[in-house]
Design a protein around this motif. Structure first.
Motif, short mmCIF file in Angstrom:
data_model
loop_
_atom_site.label_atom_id
_atom_site.label_comp_id
_atom_site.label_asym_id
_atom_site.label_seq_id
_atom_site.Cartn_x
_atom_site.Cartn_y
_atom_site.Cartn_z
N PHE A 1 30.67 44.35 34.12
CA PHE A 1 29.83 44.06 32.95
C PHE A 1 28.88 42.91 33.28
O PHE A 1 27.68 43.08 33.35
CB PHE A 1 30.73 43.72 31.74
CG PHE A 1 29.96 43.62 30.45
CD1 PHE A 1 29.45 42.40 30.01
CD2 PHE A 1 29.74 44.76 29.68
CE1 PHE A 1 28.72 42.33 28.83
CE2 PHE A 1 29.02 44.69 28.50
CZ PHE A 1 28.50 43.48 28.07
N ASP A 2 29.45 41.74 33.43
CA ASP A 2 28.65 40.56 33.78
C ASP A 2 29.64 39.43 34.05
O ASP A 2 30.40 39.06 33.17
CB ASP A 2 27.71 40.17 32.63
CG ASP A 2 26.82 39.00 33.03
OD1 ASP A 2 27.21 37.85 32.79
OD2 ASP A 2 25.76 39.25 33.60
N LYS A 3 29.60 38.89 35.28
CA LYS A 3 30.64 37.91 35.64
C LYS A 3 30.48 36.59 34.91
O LYS A 3 31.42 35.83 34.77
CB LYS A 3 30.68 37.70 37.15
CG LYS A 3 29.44 37.09 37.76
CD LYS A 3 29.64 36.97 39.26
CE LYS A 3 28.38 36.57 39.97
NZ LYS A 3 27.98 35.20 39.80
N ASP A 4 29.30 36.33 34.43
CA ASP A 4 29.11 35.07 33.70
C ASP A 4 29.53 35.20 32.25
O ASP A 4 30.11 34.29 31.67
CB ASP A 4 27.63 34.63 33.78
CG ASP A 4 27.23 34.33 35.20
OD1 ASP A 4 26.14 34.79 35.63
OD2 ASP A 4 28.01 33.66 35.91
N ARG A 5 29.23 36.35 31.66
CA ARG A 5 29.60 36.55 30.26
C ARG A 5 31.10 36.84 30.12
O ARG A 5 31.74 36.39 29.18
CB ARG A 5 28.79 37.70 29.66
CG ARG A 5 27.32 37.37 29.44
CD ARG A 5 26.62 38.56 28.78
NE ARG A 5 25.29 38.22 28.34
CZ ARG A 5 24.19 38.33 29.07
NH1 ARG A 5 24.26 38.77 30.31
NH2 ARG A 5 23.00 38.00 28.58
N ILE A 6 31.62 37.67 31.00
CA ILE A 6 33.05 38.05 30.96
C ILE A 6 33.67 37.61 32.28
O ILE A 6 33.68 38.36 33.25
CB ILE A 6 33.23 39.58 30.75
CG1 ILE A 6 32.43 40.06 29.54
CG2 ILE A 6 34.70 39.96 30.61
CD1 ILE A 6 32.94 39.56 28.20
N PRO A 7 34.20 36.39 32.35
CA PRO A 7 34.71 35.89 33.63
C PRO A 7 35.89 36.70 34.16
O PRO A 7 36.01 36.93 35.35
CB PRO A 7 35.14 34.45 33.31
CG PRO A 7 34.49 34.12 32.01
CD PRO A 7 34.29 35.41 31.28
N LEU A 8 36.79 37.10 33.24
CA LEU A 8 37.94 37.89 33.68
C LEU A 8 37.75 39.30 33.11
O LEU A 8 37.73 39.49 31.90
CB LEU A 8 39.25 37.29 33.16
CG LEU A 8 40.53 38.00 33.61
CD1 LEU A 8 40.75 37.80 35.11
CD2 LEU A 8 41.74 37.47 32.85
N GLU A 9 37.60 40.23 34.00
CA GLU A 9 37.25 41.58 33.54
C GLU A 9 38.20 42.62 34.10
O GLU A 9 38.64 42.53 35.24
CB GLU A 9 35.81 41.91 34.01
CG GLU A 9 35.27 43.18 33.39
CD GLU A 9 33.82 43.45 33.76
OE1 GLU A 9 33.13 42.50 34.18
OE2 GLU A 9 33.39 44.61 33.64
N ILE A 10 38.50 43.59 33.26
CA ILE A 10 39.33 44.72 33.70
C ILE A 10 38.40 45.93 33.78
O ILE A 10 37.65 46.21 32.84
CB ILE A 10 40.45 45.02 32.68
CG1 ILE A 10 41.31 43.78 32.46
CG2 ILE A 10 41.32 46.17 33.15
CD1 ILE A 10 42.28 43.90 31.30
N LEU A 11 38.48 46.63 34.89
CA LEU A 11 37.59 47.75 35.12
C LEU A 11 38.39 48.96 35.59
O LEU A 11 39.22 48.84 36.48
CB LEU A 11 36.61 47.33 36.23
CG LEU A 11 35.40 48.20 36.49
CD1 LEU A 11 34.47 48.19 35.30
CD2 LEU A 11 34.66 47.67 37.72
#
Lengths: 313, 324
Positions: A152-162
């Motif tokens: 998504f966006d590493k700055d907006r969503i620092p921890l992301e599940i994909l």
């Protein structure tokens, strides 16, 4: 008449019974009177897909844990975005009654990912942030509606599940094996524990490997009570990660950043290939017929025997 | 007060709520362990036996001691269930159970058809009493065996998941009322599935005919009845008998849908809620002796037998017969 105490199984007097009931009710009330709050945040929406021109409502929800004192402020400061392709749009969060919702009505078709981020301040010595994602395809004219695993966006969503597995017709089915990747600031996070939670609380836990990936199979029978016919259920992936980057927030020090990230997907029951309805009906009818005839025959014989005995034949 | 009519009305309301409640977003699952079939999409609540089987299937190591949330949920669920059955006792079976209501309607249909009712001999009845406990035991042991290795044996196949639901006759029957016939099938995926689904369909056929010719045929074998019998003496709803006032006319036993003879024979015990009793109170209606039988809630009389009431009901019945 002295009938009290003749109950020879459990001689519990009425007073004792009332004490037991009162204590049970007290414990019951204590159990249910948990103040509601957020140890996790997730996004929910009705139905699985929409059409261009239709407005879709997405609700921001929080789990059931004790509430921090400034919860309302934190929740209302949740930032939301939707992304399709490489374009990111900001969404406005509204409060309607007790619900926090966001509405979207995109003008072109496409596979949209909605993400939310909330900063909950310092909790337990850690700066706690909640992230959540949900995927909503919009069908109609213009745009390709196909799931593509993209950060998504590493700055907006620092921890992301994909989810990196392609889906069939934009649907996940029970029995599907999914590869789930966890990313922290855009980089794969190894040895992270992913919980897969269903809406009735059944949980499966997996750990990510060196590439930040873990595999999970969406089994019908292993999960909760998925009715095996066309119904969708919600599954939530959850990751809780704490780093050791200490700092200061609004004049208060913290030991690290804690991120709790969720991803909600809808799961369809897999189409039946092994079930035969005809055989089912046949078995029921055959049994009913055999049992019914058996009973009729028995009654007929009994009546006949009665007549023979009474000599009225 | 005509308790039978009241019971029929409450049964209809409960049936509507539990079977069709989903259409108006009613979902009592997380609050009450109601026993409406989980496989009905429009259900107003989920069967607690299904939830119990799922919880038991969970591997023990998924309840880590350092994460109290799953344990808390389990504890809450157990407390809700225990409290629910302590408050209602067996009245759930007689007044609220949707499957019980279906069986009562089949009985009404049989009466209107003029077909004679079937009754088991007392010997057969006594022999078959343990079936529900066996089913409850199997339900528990199979569910636990799926998620955990018992006595060093390998885990059972997951095809046995929710074993009771696979054979329960309510699973295909209740969704029919919402137009869903999808639960009528034989599953050929594996030998286990074939056996379980065939058992389920066979049991349904047996229960349909059985419930037509015998009152409350399934209730004597239902594992929920076995579970609720734990609360016979703890429940707030009780059925009490004053043995001194009983004249042993046998009316109570004759009208009892569950063919319980202890109501008529017991003279010493005050609390006569037995494992099969469903607190329908037909015995109280049929008893001609004042205060010989009474239903109590928290020790207070809710409904008691009386000669006056008995005679009034007989007059109503006689008038009804005359009109026909």
């Amino acid at each position: 008449m002295g009938t009290q105490g003749r109950n020879n199984r459990f001689p519990v007097s009425t007073l004792m019974r009332m004490i037991i009931i009162s204590v049970s009710v007290g414990i019951f009330l204590a159990m249910i009177c948990n103040p509601v709050c957020g140890e996790e945040m997730w996004l929910e929406t009705e139905g699985e897909s929409s059409y261009v021109g239709m407005e879709r409502m997405i609700e921001v929800k929080f789990g059931e844990f004790p509430v921090p004192k400034n919860a309302e402020d934190n929740i209302s400061n949740t930032l939301l975005w939707s992304k399709t392709g490489s374009s990111i749009y900001e969404l406005k969060l509204k409060k309607e009654g007790h619900a926090y919702i966001v509405k979207m009505a995109p003008k072109s078709a496409g596979y949209y990912t909605v993400a939310a981020y909330t900063d909950f301040g310092i909790k337990g010595g850690f700066l706690t942030c909640f992230c959540s994602k949900i995927e909503v395809p919009f069908y109609g004219k213009g745009g390709e509606v196909k799931y593509e695993p993209k950060i998504f966006d590493k700055d907006r969503i620092p921890l992301e599940i994909l989810i990196t597995t392609e889906s069939s017709h934009n649907r996940r089915y029970t029995g599907d094996e999914l590869t789930v990747r966890v990313l922290y600031k855009g980089r794969p996070l190894s040895d992270a524990e992913i919980s897969l939670v269903t809406d009735s609380g059944w949980t499966k836990r997996i750990k990510t490997d060196a590439d930040g990936e873990g595999k999970v199979t969406l089994l019908t029978d292993r999960a909760v009570l998925l009715k095996e016919h066309g119904a969708t259920k919600r599954y939530m992936f959850r990751v809780d990660y704490t780093d050791k980057a200490a700092g200061v927030d609004k004049g208060k020090g913290y030991q690290g950043n804690r991120y709790i990230s969720t991803l909600v997907i809808g799961v369809y029951s897999s189409p039946h290939t092994w079930e035969s309805s005809k055989m089912g009906y046949l078995t029921v009818l055959a049994t009913a017929l055999i049992v019914g005839l058996g009973i009729s025959l028995r009654r007929h014989l009994r009546r006949r025997n009665k007549r023979l005995i009474s000599g009225s034949d | 007060m005509n308790v039978s009519r009241l019971r029929q009305l409450i049964q209809i309301l409960a049936f509507g709520l539990l079977v069709f409640g989903g259409f108006i977003n009613v979902d009592l699952t997380h609050y009450l362990p109601v026993c409406s079939c989980t496989f009905n999409d429009a259900k107003g609540g989920s069967c607690f036996l299904a939830g119990l089987q799922c919880i038991l299937t969970k591997p023990f190591d998924q309840y880590p001691l350092d994460n109290w949330w799953p344990l808390l949920r389990l504890t809450k669920w157990i407390l809700y269930t225990v409290l629910f059955f302590i408050i209602l006792n067996k009245a759930w079976c007689g007044w609220l159970c949707p499957f019980g209501a279906i069986q009562d309607w089949l009985t009404i249909l049989r009466k209107k058809s003029g077909i004679e009712c079937a009754r088991f001999s007392w010997l057969t009845h006594d022999k078959l009493k343990s079936v529900k406990y066996i089913l409850l035991f199997l339900l528990i042991i199979l569910s636990v065996g799926i998620g955990n290795s018992l006595f060093g044996l390998p885990r059972l196949t997951e095809d046995l998941h929710v074993p009771m639901c696979q054979i329960c006759p309510a699973r295909p029957l209740i969704p029919i009322f919402t137009g869903d016939f999808s639960q009528f099938f034989i599953n050929f995926k594996s030998t286990t599935k074939i056996v379980m689904s065939t058992l389920g369909m066979t049991l349904l056929g047996l229960v349909l005919v059985g419930s037509f010719v015998k009152k409350r045929f399934w209730c004597a074998y239902c594992p929920i009845s076995a579970f609720t019998s734990l609360f016979d003496n703890l429940g707030l709803m009780q059925l009490k008998k004053d043995g001194q006032r009983c004249t042993k006319c046998g009316n109570c036993s004759r009208v009892c849908d569950m063919e319980i003879r202890e109501i008529a024979e017991e003279r010493d015990r005050e609390n006569i809620v037995t494992q099969d009793c469903m607190l329908c109170m037909r015995c109280i209606e049929a008893c001609p002796e004042d205060l010989a039988l009474k239903a109590t809630f928290l020790g207070k009389n809710v409904f008691a037998s009386s000669f006056e009431g008995f005679m009034a009901r007989q007059c109503i019945k006689a008038e009804g017969n005359r009109e026909r």
